[in-house]
Write an enzyme that holds these catalytic residues in place. Structure first.
Site, PDB file in Angstrom:
ATOM      1  CG  ASP A 269      -1.849   1.255   1.230  1.00  0.00           C
ATOM      2  OD1 ASP A 269      -2.512   1.498   0.198  1.00  0.00           O
ATOM      3  OD2 ASP A 269      -1.906   1.987   2.232  1.00  0.00           O
ATOM      4  CB  SER A 270       0.150   4.764  -0.831  1.00  0.00           C
ATOM      5  OG  SER A 270      -1.010   4.866  -0.031  1.00  0.00           O
TER       6      SER A 270
ATOM      7  CE1 TYR B 230       2.830   6.072  -3.269  1.00  0.00           C
ATOM      8  CE2 TYR B 230       1.817   4.288  -4.526  1.00  0.00           C
ATOM      9  CZ  TYR B 230       2.906   4.818  -3.861  1.00  0.00           C
ATOM     10  OH  TYR B 230       4.069   4.085  -3.786  1.00  0.00           O
ATOM     11  N   GLY B 231      -3.011   9.469  -3.651  1.00  0.00           N
ATOM     12  CA  GLY B 231      -4.313   9.836  -4.229  1.00  0.00           C
ATOM     13  C   GLY B 231      -4.309  10.950  -5.261  1.00  0.00           C
TER      14      GLY B 231
ATOM     15  CB  CYS C  66      -3.035   0.653  -2.590  1.00  0.00           C
ATOM     16  SG  CYS C  66      -3.044   2.421  -2.945  1.00  0.00           S
ATOM     17  CG  ASN C  67      -9.406   0.807  -3.487  1.00  0.00           C
ATOM     18  OD1 ASN C  67     -10.170   0.082  -4.100  1.00  0.00           O
ATOM     19  ND2 ASN C  67      -9.261   0.722  -2.173  1.00  0.00           N
ATOM     20  CB  THR C  68      -4.575   5.224  -5.303  1.00  0.00           C
ATOM     21  OG1 THR C  68      -5.516   5.689  -4.325  1.00  0.00           O
ATOM     22  CG2 THR C  68      -4.166   6.357  -6.201  1.00  0.00           C
TER      23      THR C  68
ATOM     24  CD  GLU D 117      -0.833   7.500   5.481  1.00  0.00           C
ATOM     25  OE1 GLU D 117       0.353   7.765   5.698  1.00  0.00           O
ATOM     26  OE2 GLU D 117      -1.224   6.358   5.181  1.00  0.00           O
TER      27      GLU D 117
ATOM     28  CB  CYS E 244      -9.808   4.724   0.086  1.00  0.00           C
ATOM     29  SG  CYS E 244      -8.220   5.210   0.823  1.00  0.00           S
ATOM     30  CB  THR E 245      -7.027  -0.085   1.863  1.00  0.00           C
ATOM     31  OG1 THR E 245      -5.868   0.681   1.481  1.00  0.00           O
ATOM     32  CG2 THR E 245      -7.441  -0.986   0.722  1.00  0.00           C
ATOM     33  CG  HIS E 246      -5.541   5.165   4.180  1.00  0.00           C
ATOM     34  ND1 HIS E 246      -4.945   4.633   3.069  1.00  0.00           N
ATOM     35  CD2 HIS E 246      -4.537   5.720   4.919  1.00  0.00           C
ATOM     36  CE1 HIS E 246      -3.643   4.869   3.115  1.00  0.00           C
ATOM     37  NE2 HIS E 246      -3.371   5.517   4.233  1.00  0.00           N
TER      38      HIS E 246
HETATM   39  N1  DGL Z   1      -5.034   3.093   0.718  1.00  0.00           N
HETATM   40  C1  DGL Z   1      -4.966   3.814  -0.529  1.00  0.00           C
HETATM   41  C2  DGL Z   1      -6.180   3.478  -1.384  1.00  0.00           C
HETATM   42  O1  DGL Z   1      -6.805   2.433  -1.150  1.00  0.00           O
HETATM   43  C3  DGL Z   1      -4.723   5.244  -0.165  1.00  0.00           C
HETATM   44  C4  DGL Z   1      -4.401   6.104  -1.265  1.00  0.00           C
HETATM   45  C5  DGL Z   1      -3.458   7.231  -1.034  1.00  0.00           C
HETATM   46  O2  DGL Z   1      -2.285   6.991  -0.733  1.00  0.00           O
HETATM   47  O3  DGL Z   1      -3.924   8.350  -1.277  1.00  0.00           O
HETATM   48  O4  DGL Z   1      -6.539   4.169  -2.301  1.00  0.00           O
END
Ligand code: DGL
Length: 276
Positions: free
Chosen positions: A11-12, A43-44, A74-76, A159, A193-195
């Site tokens: 993940d990011s 990363y978004g 991570c979805n992004t 974060e 988003c996994t966050h």
């Molecule tokens: N957990 C990432 C996701 O699922 C976070 C993206 C990010 O870093 O902005 O998209």
């Protein structure tokens, strides 16, 4: 360690730990390596090219640690980098390695959560602007109405460990109300988003009681079980000693402190240097 074959989880930053928690609960016997690119997250809002470049670098690092299978938790990264890695990089450079994402397994089952045939998708700008969810969901559920909402302030709040504070309420309410305003009768919302699972109590408090909130962890874990069942050539290669190792490109002490909030267990990580 060298000959161990682990499942890589990427993940990011911290968010992938919400998925890793579900994976490790359902498949406790495998060896795992988690990598969070905390030094370069979130990363978004990065471009396609940047997300691809960062994600590929992290995936190749996990390959070099002996991971023949990597999950982009991570979805992004799944939206912006997965397809190119699968179609262009693996066949040429790593024909025996596999990289899986979180969007397709989620899209496959998402239609079962709604009776109103309308699903809300909340994600980063990168995920929403890529349109990956509407495209993938419509392959499985062509009739489903998919209403997207980007929530650019949520990952920074999480974060920075501010997700339980009063300040978070403002942005939670703002994005939830925007989504509800676009989709009357909405009965299910995907946290794409996994966050975001860390915000569930707050999000829930601004939703009508009958609106379901869907986190991806269990969905992705179940699809990994199915993948391993269908791919014995991969499954038999993997080491099963139940070991978990954690790495971050950021400060490992900060990572350990925050990661335990996402993983629900103490985490001890090591820092790695990424090139860029
Ligand atoms: N957990 C990432 C996701 O699922 C976070 C993206 C990010 O870093 O902005 O998209």
């Amino acid at each position: 360690m060298k000959n161990n074959k682990s499942i890589g989880v990427f993940d990011s930053g911290y968010g992938g730990l919400t998925v890793f928690k579900s994976i490790a609960a359902l498949l406790p016997d495998y060896n795992y390596i988690y990598l969070g690119d905390n030094a370069r997250s979130p990363y978004g809002d990065h471009t396609f090219e940047t997300v691809y470049e960062y994600t590929l670098e992290c995936v190749e690092w996990l390959f070099a640690q002996g991971c023949p299978l990597v999950i982009l938790a991570c979805n992004t990264a799944s939206a912006k980098a997965l397809r190119t890695i699968q179609q262009k990089v693996l066949p040429l450079k790593y024909p025996n390695h596999r990289v899986l994402g979180v969007i397709r397994p989620t899209a496959e089952v998402i239609g079962t959560y709604t009776s109103s045939h309308t699903i809300g998708v909340m994600g980063t700008r990168g995920t929403v602007n890529s349109d990956s969810y509407p495209i993938e969901i419509h392959k499985f559920y062509p009739e489903l109405r998919v209403i997207q909402q980007s929530c650019p302030m949520w990952v920074p709040l999480i974060e920075n460990n501010e997700h339980e504070g009063e300040g978070a309420d403002y942005f939670v309410q703002e994005y939830v109300n925007e989504l509800l305003g676009k989709a009357p009768g909405l009965d299910a919302i995907l946290l794409a988003c996994t966050h975001y699972p860390l915000l569930i109590p707050k999000i829930q408090s601004y939703l009508p009681a009958d609106c379901k909130l869907i986190a991806q962890g269990d969905i992705v874990a179940e699809s990994l079980v199915a993948y391993l069942n269908h791919h014995p050539e991969m499954e038999t290669m993997l080491t099963k000693k139940g070991e978990k190792r954690f790495f971050t490109s950021g400060d490992h002490k900060v990572f350990d402190k925050n990661a335990s909030i996402f993983f629900d267990k103490a985490v001890i990580s090591s820092r790695i240097n990424l090139k860029k």
